[in-house]
Scaffold this active site. Structure first.
Site, PDB file in Angstrom:
ATOM      1  N   LYS A 260       0.844  -1.206   0.000  1.00 37.18           N
ATOM      2  CA  LYS A 260       0.000   0.000   0.000  1.00 37.18           C
ATOM      3  C   LYS A 260       0.880   1.257   0.000  1.00 37.18           C
ATOM      4  CE  LYS A 260      -3.758  -2.477   2.219  1.00 37.18           C
ATOM      5  NZ  LYS A 260      -4.446  -2.887   3.458  1.00 37.18           N
TER       6      LYS A 260
ATOM      7  N   GLN B 212      -4.746  -1.369   9.817  1.00 41.73           N
ATOM      8  CA  GLN B 212      -4.592  -2.685   9.216  1.00 41.73           C
ATOM      9  C   GLN B 212      -5.149  -3.757  10.161  1.00 41.73           C
ATOM     10  OE1 GLN B 212      -3.335  -3.296   6.035  1.00 41.73           O
ATOM     11  NE2 GLN B 212      -3.948  -5.419   6.376  1.00 41.73           N
TER      12      GLN B 212
ATOM     13  N   ASP C  78     -11.355   2.773   4.235  1.00 45.45           N
ATOM     14  CA  ASP C  78     -11.560   1.324   4.164  1.00 45.45           C
ATOM     15  C   ASP C  78     -13.054   0.992   4.103  1.00 45.45           C
ATOM     16  OD1 ASP C  78      -9.613  -0.563   3.870  1.00 45.45           O
ATOM     17  OD2 ASP C  78      -9.065  -0.667   5.987  1.00 45.45           O
TER      18      ASP C  78
END
Ligand code: NDP
Length: 282
Positions: A54, A98, A121
């Protein structure tokens, strides 16, 4: 018959080039550089790999990113403190925590602490709720990437039978809602589904997100179906999907490979959401 490969890597790369142009234009017009903050807690090797990917993808697209790697014993309070700091930081437009987090940290509490306007997200209950009622929201990146692949491949979902295997909050449920939004007739399967193969064989579009290597075999697929394999499983140092590729590609009309299918699209849509969050700040 051999299925057409759906080239997520190639499609993702093209979209990332387009995004890099959007980023350059935004910067030129407004001075705003999209910014992503990533919080990584613990030592999970897969999470570290994803975060590195990422980070690299952000740099290539001209997106500012900062990654905070914290030890596994970091307290929930500290994690919430970082989230609060990112919420208030004007150069950060997107926040990514994460997952998975270590067991002593309540994931839902952390997700709910993220400002929904920075929730790139798409996991915050506000964004999940907006998706449910069909309002604009940040879409979770994997389902968003799957829908983008289907769009680029020209798959007309209207009136089609779509079957999703898996009902997680990050893949199965949201992708089912998005397929429904495109007027597919959607069935969701899970671990208690009776005669799974009988259901999957009805699918014109089959999305598999189970987390079990080569779980769906060729005999469970309708001839000509579009098969989207979300699974990422490490077996003997090799990545395999949730679909048994060799058998499936003989039956399917088109299929995503693993790696190189859904994975690159997930990262691409994270970048897309971050740029969109920055554009909204103009
Ligand atoms: P979860 O473990 O959260 O969910 C798995 C789902 O599969 C559950 O709903 C479970 O059902 C269902 N399931 C388990 N066993 C069976 C069975 N025997 N028959 C039918 N359904 C079953 O996984 P995720 O959704 O998070 O991830 C799925 C896969 O996708 C994983 O391999 C993951 O690594 C991968 N992934 C890939 C991404 C990418 O970018 N390529 C992003 C995210 C995930 P139940 O609810 O009944 O337990």
């Amino acid at each position: 018959m051999s299925a057409k490969l759906i080239d997520g890597k190639g499609i993702g790369n093209q979209l990332r080039k387009d995004l890099a142009q959007d980023v350059a234009k935004l910067k030129e017009k407004t001075g705003i550089v999209p910014g992503l903050a990533v919080l990584l807690v613990g030592e999970d090797p897969a999470s570290h790999t994803y975060v590195r990917m990422k980070e690299k993808a952000c740099a290539k697209a001209g997106i500012y990113s900062e990654v905070h790697r914290l030890p596994a014993e970091t307290s929930e309070e500290d994690v919430l403190g970082w989230v609060d700091k990112f919420n208030k930081d004007s150069k950060i437009h997107g926040i990514l925590v994460q997952l998975p987090l270590p067991d002593h940290i309540d994931e839902n509490k952390v997700i709910e602490a993220i400002d929904p306007a920075k929730d790139v997200d798409g996991f915050h209950p506000i964004n999940a709720g907006r998706l449910f009622i069909g309002e604009d929201s940040y879409l979770p990146c994997t389902p968003y990437g799957i829908m983008k692949l289907l769009e680029v491949e020209g798959v007309d979902l209207k009136g089609k039978q779509a079957v999703v295997v898996g009902r997680s909050n990050i893949v199965g449920k949201p992708v089912a809602l998005l397929l429904l939004r495109q007027h597919a007739t959607v069935t969701i399967c899970h671990s208690r589904t009776a005669d799974l193969g009988a259901v999957t064989r009805t699918a014109d579009v089959l999305v598999v997100a189970v987390g079990r290597p080569e779980f769906v075999t060729g005999d469970m697929i309708k001839p000509g179906a579009v098969v989207i394999d979300v699974g990422v499983n490490r077996v003997d140092d090799k990545l395999v999907g949730d679909v048994e590729f060799e058998g499936a590609e003989k039956v399917a009309g088109s299929i995503t490979p693993v790696p190189g299918g859904v994975g690159p699209m997930t990262i691409t849509m994270l970048l897309r959401n971050t740029v969109e969050a920055a554009e909204k700040c103009q």
